[in-house]
Design a protein around this motif. Structure first.
Motif, PDB file in Angstrom:
ATOM      1  N   MET A 122       0.848  -1.189   0.000  1.00 33.14           N
ATOM      2  CA  MET A 122       0.000   0.000   0.000  1.00 33.14           C
ATOM      3  C   MET A 122       0.886   1.243   0.000  1.00 33.14           C
ATOM      4  SD  MET A 122      -2.927   1.089   2.694  1.00 33.14           S
ATOM      5  CE  MET A 122      -3.050  -0.581   3.320  1.00 33.14           C
ATOM      6  N   ARG A 123       0.631   2.150  -0.924  1.00 30.59           N
ATOM      7  CA  ARG A 123       1.485   3.321  -1.035  1.00 30.59           C
ATOM      8  C   ARG A 123       1.259   4.250   0.165  1.00 30.59           C
ATOM      9  NH1 ARG A 123       1.755   8.343  -3.071  1.00 30.59           N
ATOM     10  NH2 ARG A 123      -0.120   8.742  -4.243  1.00 30.59           N
ATOM     11  N   PHE A 124       2.354   4.843   0.619  1.00 32.24           N
ATOM     12  CA  PHE A 124       2.201   5.824   1.692  1.00 32.24           C
ATOM     13  C   PHE A 124       1.579   7.087   1.120  1.00 32.24           C
ATOM     14  CE2 PHE A 124       6.234   6.966  -0.192  1.00 32.24           C
ATOM     15  CZ  PHE A 124       6.284   8.339  -0.098  1.00 32.24           C
ATOM     16  N   ARG A 125       1.044   7.899   1.999  1.00 37.78           N
ATOM     17  CA  ARG A 125       0.330   9.076   1.530  1.00 37.78           C
ATOM     18  C   ARG A 125       1.287  10.240   1.292  1.00 37.78           C
ATOM     19  NH1 ARG A 125      -3.681  11.927   5.426  1.00 37.78           N
ATOM     20  NH2 ARG A 125      -2.000  11.153   6.704  1.00 37.78           N
TER      21      ARG A 125
ATOM     22  N   LEU B 242       9.177  -1.142  -3.848  1.00 42.40           N
ATOM     23  CA  LEU B 242       8.521   0.055  -3.313  1.00 42.40           C
ATOM     24  C   LEU B 242       8.255   1.047  -4.430  1.00 42.40           C
ATOM     25  CD1 LEU B 242      11.152   0.521  -0.504  1.00 42.40           C
ATOM     26  CD2 LEU B 242       8.865  -0.386  -0.143  1.00 42.40           C
ATOM     27  N   PRO B 243       7.233   1.877  -4.292  1.00 45.05           N
ATOM     28  CA  PRO B 243       7.060   2.946  -5.278  1.00 45.05           C
ATOM     29  C   PRO B 243       8.258   3.892  -5.225  1.00 45.05           C
ATOM     30  CG  PRO B 243       5.482   3.173  -3.465  1.00 45.05           C
ATOM     31  CD  PRO B 243       6.192   1.878  -3.261  1.00 45.05           C
ATOM     32  N   ALA B 244       8.667   4.357  -6.389  1.00 41.74           N
ATOM     33  CA  ALA B 244       9.816   5.273  -6.445  1.00 41.74           C
ATOM     34  C   ALA B 244       9.326   6.668  -6.116  1.00 41.74           C
ATOM     35  CB  ALA B 244      10.451   5.230  -7.826  1.00 41.74           C
ATOM     36  N   ARG B 245       9.180   6.896  -4.836  1.00 40.98           N
ATOM     37  CA  ARG B 245       8.555   8.131  -4.404  1.00 40.98           C
ATOM     38  C   ARG B 245       9.213   8.569  -3.112  1.00 40.98           C
ATOM     39  NH1 ARG B 245       3.924  10.401  -6.134  1.00 40.98           N
ATOM     40  NH2 ARG B 245       2.935  11.721  -4.584  1.00 40.98           N
ATOM     41  N   TYR B 246       9.504   9.844  -3.005  1.00 46.09           N
ATOM     42  CA  TYR B 246      10.120  10.371  -1.804  1.00 46.09           C
ATOM     43  C   TYR B 246       9.030  10.773  -0.815  1.00 46.09           C
ATOM     44  CZ  TYR B 246      12.801  13.502   1.168  1.00 46.09           C
ATOM     45  OH  TYR B 246      13.372  14.115   2.246  1.00 46.09           O
ATOM     46  N   PRO B 247       9.183  10.613   0.472  1.00 48.30           N
ATOM     47  CA  PRO B 247      10.259   9.970   1.222  1.00 48.30           C
ATOM     48  C   PRO B 247       9.980   8.498   1.538  1.00 48.30           C
ATOM     49  CG  PRO B 247       8.843  11.168   2.720  1.00 48.30           C
ATOM     50  CD  PRO B 247       8.190  11.207   1.371  1.00 48.30           C
ATOM     51  N   GLN B 248      10.102   7.632   0.561  1.00 48.69           N
ATOM     52  CA  GLN B 248       9.845   6.226   0.799  1.00 48.69           C
ATOM     53  C   GLN B 248      10.847   5.641   1.789  1.00 48.69           C
ATOM     54  OE1 GLN B 248       7.244   3.724  -0.483  1.00 48.69           O
ATOM     55  NE2 GLN B 248       8.222   3.444   1.487  1.00 48.69           N
ATOM     56  N   GLY B 249      12.041   6.212   1.842  1.00 45.71           N
ATOM     57  CA  GLY B 249      13.056   5.673   2.740  1.00 45.71           C
ATOM     58  C   GLY B 249      12.864   6.064   4.194  1.00 45.71           C
TER      59      GLY B 249
ATOM     60  N   LEU C  18       4.128  -3.047   5.170  1.00 52.34           N
ATOM     61  CA  LEU C  18       3.221  -3.823   6.018  1.00 52.34           C
ATOM     62  C   LEU C  18       1.773  -3.343   5.930  1.00 52.34           C
ATOM     63  CD1 LEU C  18       5.462  -4.253   9.179  1.00 52.34           C
ATOM     64  CD2 LEU C  18       5.248  -5.748   7.196  1.00 52.34           C
ATOM     65  N   GLY C  19       1.551  -2.218   5.259  1.00 51.37           N
ATOM     66  CA  GLY C  19       0.190  -1.737   5.102  1.00 51.37           C
ATOM     67  C   GLY C  19      -0.411  -1.183   6.376  1.00 51.37           C
ATOM     68  N   ARG C  20       0.428  -0.894   7.362  1.00 50.03           N
ATOM     69  CA  ARG C  20      -0.125  -0.305   8.576  1.00 50.03           C
ATOM     70  C   ARG C  20       0.770   0.841   9.021  1.00 50.03           C
ATOM     71  NH1 ARG C  20       2.104  -5.350  11.325  1.00 50.03           N
ATOM     72  NH2 ARG C  20       3.938  -4.557  12.413  1.00 50.03           N
ATOM     73  N   GLU C  21       0.189   1.699   9.822  1.00 48.79           N
ATOM     74  CA  GLU C  21       0.936   2.849  10.278  1.00 48.79           C
ATOM     75  C   GLU C  21       1.375   2.647  11.716  1.00 48.79           C
ATOM     76  OE1 GLU C  21      -1.303   6.396   9.528  1.00 48.79           O
ATOM     77  OE2 GLU C  21      -1.044   6.188   7.356  1.00 48.79           O
ATOM     78  N   ILE C  22       2.478   3.288  12.056  1.00 50.25           N
ATOM     79  CA  ILE C  22       2.926   3.262  13.436  1.00 50.25           C
ATOM     80  C   ILE C  22       2.164   4.372  14.151  1.00 50.25           C
ATOM     81  CG2 ILE C  22       4.915   3.531  14.953  1.00 50.25           C
ATOM     82  CD1 ILE C  22       6.614   2.816  12.425  1.00 50.25           C
ATOM     83  N   PRO C  23       1.350   4.026  15.142  1.00 49.57           N
ATOM     84  CA  PRO C  23       0.564   5.085  15.787  1.00 49.57           C
ATOM     85  C   PRO C  23       1.462   6.192  16.320  1.00 49.57           C
ATOM     86  CG  PRO C  23      -0.149   2.923  16.526  1.00 49.57           C
ATOM     87  CD  PRO C  23       1.089   2.714  15.721  1.00 49.57           C
TER      88      PRO C  23
ATOM     89  N   ILE D 119      13.040  -2.222  -1.776  1.00 48.02           N
ATOM     90  CA  ILE D 119      13.845  -1.582  -2.819  1.00 48.02           C
ATOM     91  C   ILE D 119      12.898  -0.846  -3.754  1.00 48.02           C
ATOM     92  CG2 ILE D 119      15.557  -1.940  -4.648  1.00 48.02           C
ATOM     93  CD1 ILE D 119      16.122  -4.672  -3.380  1.00 48.02           C
ATOM     94  N   GLU D 120      13.289   0.331  -4.183  1.00 46.67           N
ATOM     95  CA  GLU D 120      12.401   1.101  -5.058  1.00 46.67           C
ATOM     96  C   GLU D 120      12.272   0.422  -6.418  1.00 46.67           C
ATOM     97  OE1 GLU D 120      12.269   5.665  -4.063  1.00 46.67           O
ATOM     98  OE2 GLU D 120      14.334   5.021  -4.270  1.00 46.67           O
ATOM     99  N   GLN D 121      11.037   0.478  -6.942  1.00 45.10           N
ATOM    100  CA  GLN D 121      10.694  -0.181  -8.207  1.00 45.10           C
ATOM    101  C   GLN D 121      11.663   0.092  -9.346  1.00 45.10           C
ATOM    102  OE1 GLN D 121       6.809   1.333  -8.755  1.00 45.10           O
ATOM    103  NE2 GLN D 121       5.902  -0.349  -7.631  1.00 45.10           N
ATOM    104  N   ASP D 122      12.120   1.351  -9.432  1.00 41.59           N
ATOM    105  CA  ASP D 122      12.948   1.679 -10.588  1.00 41.59           C
ATOM    106  C   ASP D 122      14.392   1.191 -10.436  1.00 41.59           C
ATOM    107  OD1 ASP D 122      13.506   3.436  -8.600  1.00 41.59           O
ATOM    108  OD2 ASP D 122      13.422   5.244  -9.829  1.00 41.59           O
ATOM    109  N   ARG D 123      14.704   0.545  -9.329  1.00 45.54           N
ATOM    110  CA  ARG D 123      16.032  -0.059  -9.167  1.00 45.54           C
ATOM    111  C   ARG D 123      15.929  -1.539  -9.526  1.00 45.54           C
ATOM    112  NH1 ARG D 123      19.329   4.377  -8.626  1.00 45.54           N
ATOM    113  NH2 ARG D 123      19.156   5.381  -6.615  1.00 45.54           N
TER     114      ARG D 123
END
Ligand code: SF4
Ligand code: SF4
Lengths: 427, 316
Positions: free
Chosen positions: A1-4, A221-228, A238-243, A195-199
C-alpha cells in the motif's frame, strides 16, 4: 500500500548508479569524532602522542553508546573539538597515519561479544541510513516485546544518493546474512528487503540471492520520496501505520538500513565499522560516484580525491532534501554521512506570498497543513501553530520542494516545533 | 559557501508558471469568443485586463512591493472577468470591474493569497448590481437561435435557453451565447483538460461541482416532474464549465484539503442549480461560487487530513 503524500522526482535525480563502489586511498590524517550515539560523547581512551592500530577502540561509553575505533593506523596528534556535519561541536581525536606499531592494542584483542547487541556496540555500529542511531539500542527490547517483521531499508533515503543501491548490487549476500542475523536475534518471522521499483537490477539481484526463500523477501517500493523514511516504509511494506508517539518495535517491526545489515555481517567476521559508502556528487564534482571512505576523513580531502571542476557554491552532507549545508569543508565524514554534494547554485529564491495552492498539503506524508504551520509561526502565533501538530513533521522537505511560492516551510515548522516544546500548547 | 536550511532542491514551478498555464488554458475560450463576436468584443476584453492590471499596480506601487506583478495573477483575473461579461459590454464598465477586482477585492485584503472572495466573480457581481441592463444584454449566438432576440430580464438565461429546447449536444458545440467566454463549452473543456493534465488544478472541485449540478438538474429541473431533467443541459449551458474549472478552482479562495474540495465543489453545484431554478439572477455560478468561497475556511477545519498514525472515525 502506497504511503500518503510525497513527491516523485524526475529520473535525472538518480544518477551515478552504474558505477561500482570505489575505494578511496587511506587518508593521511583522520579526525574521528567520539560519537557513539546522540546525547553525550564517548569517553576517550587514548592520549596525545599514543600510537594506535587500525580498528583499536579509542572511545567507549556506557550502555547507550557504541564504541569508536581508530580508522587508520598511526599516531594521535591532537585531541580537539570538531564540528559535526549537523552543526554540533563534538570532541574528536586526530590521528596521523603512520607505520604499524609493534605491539597490538588492547582493544583489538578483546573477545568478540556473544550477543548481537553487544557485538554491535563493540564494533561501533550506528544506523548507516543517515540518522546514526546506535544499532544495539534498536536491538535491545524490553522483556516481553516481540518483533515479527524486520525490514531492510534499501530505498535510498534521498534523491541523488545511490549508495544503498550499489551495496545491494555488490554485497547482496552479506547484506542478507546481516539481515538474517538481525532476524534471528529478534526471533522474528519475516525479513523484508524494500527496494524502489525503478532499481530493477537490485531487485533482481536480491531475488536471486534469496532464491525465492520464505524467510527473506523483496518488496518493490514505489519510487517516491520519502519512501526511505521509517514510518513511510512500514506503511508501504506492512500496510499499517505506526501510531503517533509509539516506537516501531511496539508495533512489532524493526527497520534497518541495508548498509547497517552489511556492517552486522562484517562485525560477525570480527571487523569493526571503519568506513562507509558515500555518494559524492553535485555539478562541481569531476568524478561523481559512490566511494568507500574511512570515517574521519575530511570532506575537503574526499573532494580533493574525487576532483572538483569548480569551486562549489554550496556543500551538503546528506542528500538535497534533508542534508546539511556546510560552512567549510574541514568537517569529518561520519557514520551518518550518506552523501557529499558539491553544488554550484546555492541560493534559495526569494519567497513570495502563499497562494494556497495546496501543493504542500498534497505532498506532506505526515498529513499536516504546512501552509498554516508556517503562517501562524511567522506571525508569532505559536499556540495556533502548535494546534497544527508541528511535532509530527518528519522534516522531509517535500512541502518546501513543491511550493511554487518558495516558502521556507520546513524552516518555519522547525521553529514552531521548538516554540511548542517551550510553551504549553494552551498558553 | 552558502549555508541554508534544507531542503536544497526545488521543483521548477513558481507562481508565475502556474498563472501562465491558466492563461494558456483560457486561450481557446477567449479565441472562440473573439471569433464569434469579432472585433466588437475587444473593448470589453482589453478594458477588463487593463482595469485588473491597474488595480494590481496601484497596490504594488503604494506598498513598494516590486516584483510581485510578475506573477501574472492580475492578468488571469482580468481575463476571467472579461470572459464573464457580455461581449458588447461597455469597455469602461469592464475597466471599472477590473479595478474593483484587483484593487479592492484582492489588494485591499492583502493581495495575492489573502483575498477571501474570488476577485473576478466579485467584480461580476458588482457590475451586475450596478448596471443590470448592460450586464444582461446578451448577444445570442446566431447559430443557436434563428430569431436573434437579445435575452434580457430577470430570469436565468439557462431557463430561457431550456425553453427553446436545444439539445445539449448542439449547445456543447456552439454554447448558449451570452458571455464572451460561453461561446464554446468545447473550448473551455480543452483548456480544462490541459490544466488537469499539467496538475495545475485538482479534479475534485470540478468533479463535485459538475456531478452535483448534473444530478440536481436531472432530479429537479425537468418539465415533467422530478427526475425528468436533462443532466447535461445544466452543465453545458451558461457559465457552469467555466465556473467549475476556472472559477471554483481558484487556489486562493478554495479549501486546501481534499475532503474540503469535494464538499466545496458539490456546494458550488447545488447553489448554482438552486439559484438557476429558483433565484432571480441571470446566472447562478457567480453567487454559487462566491457563497462557497466564504465557507472555505470552515470546510478546511472540518476536513483536516488525518495525521500519519492517527486513528480517526474513518480509519482503523
Ligand atoms: S505549496 Fe506554498 S503556495 Fe502552495 S499552499 Fe503550500 S505554502 Fe502556499
Ligand atoms: S510538513 Fe514536514 S513532514 Fe510534511 S512535507 Fe513538510 S517537511 Fe515533510
Amino acid at each position: 500500500m502506497r504511503f500518503r503524500g510525497g513527491v516523485a522526482f524526475p529520473r535525472e535525480l538518480k544518477p551515478f548508479a552504474d558505477r561500482p563502489i570505489t575505494g578511496l586511498p587511506e587518508p593521511a590524517e583522520v579526525l574521528v569524532p567520539l560519537y557513539g550515539g546522540p546525547g553525550k560523547p564517548c569517553r576517550r581512551l587514548v592520549e596525545r602522542g599514543e600510537r594506535v592500530e587500525e580498528g583499536a577502540v579509542i572511545g567507549e561509553g556506557d550502555a547507550e553508546l557504541a564504541a569508536v575505533h581508530a580508522t587508520v593506523t598511526g599516531t594521535v596528534t591532537r585531541l580537539e573539538t570538531c564540528r559535526l556535519p549537523a552543526g554540533d561541536e563534538w570532541p574528536a581525536v586526530r590521528i596521523r597515519r603512520g607505520e604499524s606499531a609493534a605491539h597490538g592494542q588492547e582493544g583489538t584483542s578483546r573477545a568478540p561479544a556473544a550477543t548481537l547487541p553487544d557485538l554491535a556496540c563493540q564494533m561501533g555500529i550506528l544506523g548507516l541510513g543517515g540518522a546514526a542511531f546506535p544499532l544495539h539500542r534498536k536491538l535491545r527490547l524490553p522483556a516481553g516485546a516481540q518483533v515479527d517483521d524486520v525490514i531492510l531499508n534499501g530505498a535510498e533515503c534521498e534523491p541523488c544518493l545511490s549508495g544503498d543501491y550499489r551495496l545491494l548490487l555488490e554485497r547482496t549476500a552479506e547484506i542478507l546474512a546481516g539481515g538474517l542475523r538481525i532476524l534471528a536475534h529478534f526471533r522474528a518471522k519475516r525479513l523484508w528487503v524494500g527496494i524502489e521499483q525503478d532499481r530493477e537490477r537490485a531487485i533482481a539481484a536480491v531475488r536471486r540471492a534469496t532464491g525465492g526463500g520464505r524467510r527473506a523477501r523483496v518488496f518493490a517500493l514505489p519510487a517516491r520520496y520519502p519512501q526511505g523514511a521509517e514510518k513511510q516504509l512500514v506503511r508501504t511494506v506492512l500496510g499499517r501505520e505506526i501510531p503517533r508517539g509509539v516506537y516501531p518495535w511496539q508495533t512489532g517491526v524493526s527497520v534497518h538500513n541495508v548498509g547497517t545489515a552489511l556492517a552486522v555481517s562484517r562485525a560477525m567476521a570480527g571487523q569493526p565499522l571503519l568506513a562507509r559508502v558515500v555518494t559524492v556528487a553535485g555539478e562541481a564534482v569531476r568524478e561523481p560516484g559512490n566511494y568507500l571512505v574511512k570515517i574521519g576523513a575530511s570532506l575537503a580531502w574526499v573532494l580533493e580525491q574525487v576532483g572538483l571542476k569548480e569551486r562549489p557554491e554550496k556543500l551538503l552532507v546528506g542528500g538535497p532534501m534533508m542534508g546539511f549545508a556546510q560552512a567549510d569543508a574541514n568537517v569529518p565524514v561520519t557514520k551518518g554521512t550518506t552523501g557529499i554534494l558539491a553544488l554550484t547554485a546555492g541560493e534559495w529564491p526569494q519567497p513570495t506570498p502563499c497562494v494556497r495552492c495546496s501543493a504542500c498539503v498534497e505532498a506532506c506524508p505526515a498529513g499536516l497543513l504546512p501552509l498554516y504551520l508556517e503562517g501562524y509561526t511567522l506571525k508569532g502565533l505559536f499556540a495556533q501553530a502548535a494546534a497544527h501538530h508541528p511535532g509530527d513533521c518528519i522534516e522531509c522537505g517535500a512541502c518546501s520542494y513543491v511550493c511554487p511560492a518558495h516558502r521556507p516551510l520546513v524552516q518555519s515548522i522547525r521553529w514552531a516545533k521548538r516554540e511548542s516544546g517551550r510553551r504549553s500548547p494552551v498558553a | 559557501m552558502v549555508v541554508s536550511p534544507s531542503p536544497h532542491l526545488r521543483r521548477g514551478r513558481d507562481v508565475a508558471w502556474l498563472m501562465e498555464r491558466v492563461l494558456l488554458a483560457l486561450l481557446p475560450a477567449t479565441f472562440s469568443g473573439l471569433y464569434r463576436y469579432g472585433p466588437a468584443a475587444l473593448p470589453v476584453l482589453l478594458g477588463a485586463l487593463a482595469g485588473a492590471a491597474l488595480g494590481e499596480t496601484f497596490w504594488l506601487v503604494a506598498l513598494s512591493r516590486r516584483g510581485v506583478i510578475q506573477d501574472r495573477s492580475c492578468l488571469v483575473t482580468g481575463l476571467l472577468l472579461a470572459l464573464l461579461l457580455p461581449p458588447r459590454f461597455p469597455w469602461w464598465m469592464a475597466l471599472f470591474g477590473g479595478l474593483f477586482a484587483t484593487g479592492l477585492v484582492k489588494g485591499a485584503f492583502g493581495g495575492l493569497g489573502s483575498n477571501f472572495l474570488n476577485p473576478a466573480l466579485s467584480a461580476r457581481a458588482l457590475l451586475l448590481a450596478a448596471w443590470p441592463v448592460a450586464m444582461t444584454t446578451w448577444v445570442v449566438s446566431p447559430d443557436a437561435l434563428a430569431s436573434a432576440t437579445p435575452l434580457a430580464g430577470a430570469f436565468p438565461k439557462e431557463t430561457r435557453l431550456a425553453a427553446l429546447h436545444l439539445p445539449w449536444t448542439v449547445l456543447l458545440r456552439v454554447g448558449g451565447g451570452g458571455s464572451l467566454g460561453e461561446t464554446s463549452p468545447l473550448a473551455v473543456l480543452v483548456g480544462a483538460a490541459y490544466l488537469l493534465a499539467t496538475g495545475v488544478i485538482d479534479f475534485r472541485i470540478p468533479a463535485g461541482f459538475l456531478a452535483s449540478l448534473a444530478l440536481g438538474g436531472w432530479f429537479l429541473a425537468g418539465s415533467r416532474g422530478l427526475g425528468s431533467g436533462d443532466p447535461f443541459f445544466q452543465i453545458v449551458a451558461g457559465g457552469a464549465l467555466l465556473g467549475a474549472f476556472f472559477m471554483a478552482t481558484d487556489y486562493v479562495t478554495a479549501p486546501v484539503t481534499r475532503g474540503g474540495r469535494w464538499i466545496y465543489g458539490m456546494g458550488c453545484g447545488v447553489l448554482t442549480l438552486l439559484i438557476r431554478l429558483y433565484g432571480g439572477y441571470p446566472e447562478g455560478v457567480t453567487y454559487g461560487v462566491l457563497l462557497m468561497n466564504t465557507a472555505a475556511p470552515l470546510l478546511e477545519k472540518i476536513t483536516r487530513p488525518r495525521l500519519y498514525g492517527e486513528r480517526g472515525p474513518f480509519h482503523r
